[in-house]
Motif scaffolding. Structure first.
Motif, short mmCIF file in Angstrom:
data_model
loop_
_atom_site.label_atom_id
_atom_site.label_comp_id
_atom_site.label_asym_id
_atom_site.label_seq_id
_atom_site.Cartn_x
_atom_site.Cartn_y
_atom_site.Cartn_z
N GLU A 127 -6.68 -6.55 6.24
CA GLU A 127 -6.10 -5.42 6.99
C GLU A 127 -6.53 -4.08 6.41
O GLU A 127 -7.01 -3.20 7.16
CB GLU A 127 -4.57 -5.55 7.07
CG GLU A 127 -3.94 -4.67 8.14
CD GLU A 127 -3.73 -3.21 7.74
OE1 GLU A 127 -3.65 -2.34 8.63
OE2 GLU A 127 -3.67 -2.92 6.52
N CYS A 163 0.84 -1.20 0.00
CA CYS A 163 0.00 0.00 0.00
C CYS A 163 0.87 1.25 0.00
O CYS A 163 2.10 1.17 -0.03
CB CYS A 163 -0.96 0.00 1.19
SG CYS A 163 -0.18 0.37 2.76
N HIS A 193 2.76 -4.98 6.21
CA HIS A 193 1.84 -5.07 7.35
C HIS A 193 0.48 -5.65 6.97
O HIS A 193 -0.32 -5.93 7.83
CB HIS A 193 1.66 -3.68 7.99
CG HIS A 193 1.16 -2.65 7.02
ND1 HIS A 193 2.00 -1.94 6.20
CD2 HIS A 193 -0.08 -2.24 6.72
CE1 HIS A 193 1.28 -1.13 5.44
NE2 HIS A 193 0.01 -1.30 5.73
N GLU A 194 0.23 -5.85 5.66
CA GLU A 194 -1.08 -6.39 5.23
C GLU A 194 -0.91 -7.87 4.92
O GLU A 194 -0.77 -8.25 3.76
CB GLU A 194 -1.57 -5.63 4.00
CG GLU A 194 -1.74 -4.14 4.24
CD GLU A 194 -2.24 -3.36 3.02
OE1 GLU A 194 -2.48 -3.98 1.95
OE2 GLU A 194 -2.38 -2.14 3.15
#
Ligand SMILES: [Zn+2]
Ligand SMILES: [Zn+2]
Length: 397
Positions: free
Chosen positions: A153, A39, A64-65
């Motif tokens: 997420e 992202c 983090h996703e």
């Protein structure tokens, strides 16, 4: 094993060789990473605008996703078992006993800014082959969502926003559908409906338009966060509009219509025209980070409306807004504007259950959000180039 890391001090981002983690405590869970979404935050970290390595280290493993599969569990683990698909949470609480939020398991509302975030702030992330985490930060995903659960997420942002919308609207009668009198009164006194719609409403069509009428939500922005927010609003009974520039990407409008939202092009509709077409904006989910646009839309909100900010504007020049009109409306129309970031466990659970709804209601549209899958060795060019397509995913295993 391989990991994608940034070295902010050296301005270097590279695929590094990294030691595979080993279970050392009873509550720990070892997982194999299946997929990682990329992202804007990752791109900013890879451009060294953002992102902090753990204390005493010169690099940060990003990502983090994540969607992962449990491969090993510590002796005390009860929430997950080997073979489960899981989505790990990103934020970890701050250490301060005085932080009510973190003490209550709501690090998403941390008061101190001393929280950490995996792949972003002082803890290594998930763009690697194996990770370790405490079971309390893991959310189990049904196995049949394997192809789309990497979207969990980014969807949690919208889920936290929606949970708060329901909470703040408990201040008033906000059932759905609203009473018939609301529609006819608005049409008569406020010009809420345009003439054509008004005519339709006062003729034989009135029962169908009342039946179809519900809370009207506008999503600003058609990036992954906006589109996931729009899907969530549709799946939760909102009449949903996406207001965005189409640019050269004509496929996005088709995607939006395919899951039951309506696409209003910013190129052809001013904010006022958009508001008129919607006919009374009850909710705005802002997912673009453009301040001028956002405040122009705040100006056209309907009575008792809620506007939620999730975008972060870049620092540009001052923008001109009519503050008096906005303040007058906020008061006289009982409006609420709030910002939201991060998410708690309940929002991960809501995201997983909504992805299940998306899969049932519009499987092609939700799959259509993932427009590219890449190998871990291809992650660096992916991070350096601007976003292409909708959501790019690194498929690790
Ligand atoms: Zn993200
Ligand atoms: Zn805290």
């Amino acid at each position: 094993m391989k990991a994608v890391a940034v070295f902010p001090g050296k301005h270097v981002a590279e695929v590094i060789d990294y030691a595979e983690p080993r279970i050392e405590a009873a509550m720990q869970v070892k997982m194999k990473i299946l997929e990682i979404g990329v992202c804007g935050t990752d791109r900013e970290i890879a451009a060294f605008e953002y992102g902090t390595p753990p204390d005493g280290e010169d690099h940060l493993v990003i990502g983090h996703e994540a969607l992962a599969e449990v491969t090993e569990v510590g002796a005390g683990v009860t929430r997950v078992k080997v073979g489960d698909l899981v989505v790990p949470m990103v934020r970890r609480p701050c250490p301060h006993a005085t932080c009510q939020a973190c003490q209550a398991g709501r690090a998403d509302f941390c008061y101190t800014d001393d929280f950490t975030e995996r792949g972003i702030k002082q803890v290594h992330g998930f763009m690697t082959e194996y990770i370790m985490d405490d079971e309390q930060y893991l959310n189990v995903v049904p196995a049949h969502l394997r192809d789309v659960a990497v979207l969990t997420e980014p969807l949690t942002i919208a889920e936290k926003a929606l949970a708060q919308i329901w909470e703040v609207q408990q201040r008033l009668p906000w059932g759905c559908p609203p009473l018939m009198s609301k529609v006819t009164d608005d049409a008569a006194t406020n010009g809420r409906l345009n003439d054509e719609a008004h005519a339709a409403n006062t003729s034989t069509n009135i029962s169908t338009s009342i039946a179809a009428y519900c809370h009207k939500a506008v999503v600003l922005g058609a990036g992954p966060v906006g589109l996931l927010g729009a899907m969530m609003l549709v799946a939760n009974g909102f009449e949903t509009y996406v207001y965005s520039r189409a640019g050269s990407d004509d496929t996005r409008g088709g995607l939006i219509e395919s899951f039951g939202a309506k696409f209003i092009k910013a190129e052809t509709h001013t904010v006022e025209q958009m508001a008129q077409e919607v006919g009374g904006i009850d909710v705005v989910y802002e997912a673009v980070g453009a301040s001028q646009l956002a405040f122009d839309v705040i100006k056209v909100l309907d009575t008792n409306a809620v506007f939620v900010f999730t975008g972060i504007p870049g620092r540009k020049g001052a923008v001109e807004i009519d503050i008096d009109a906005i303040m007058r409306n906020l008061v006289l129309k009982n409006q609420i504007v709030f910002g939201t970031v991060n998410a708690a466990r309940s929002h991960y659970e809501a995201a997983i259950s909504d992805i299940e709804k998306f899969e049932q209601q519009f499987p092609d549209a939700v799959r259509g959000l993932i427009t590219g899958r890449f190998k871990i060795d291809e992650a660096l060019p992916l991070l350096r180039q601007g976003s292409q397509g909708i959501k790019s995913v690194v498929a690790v295993n």
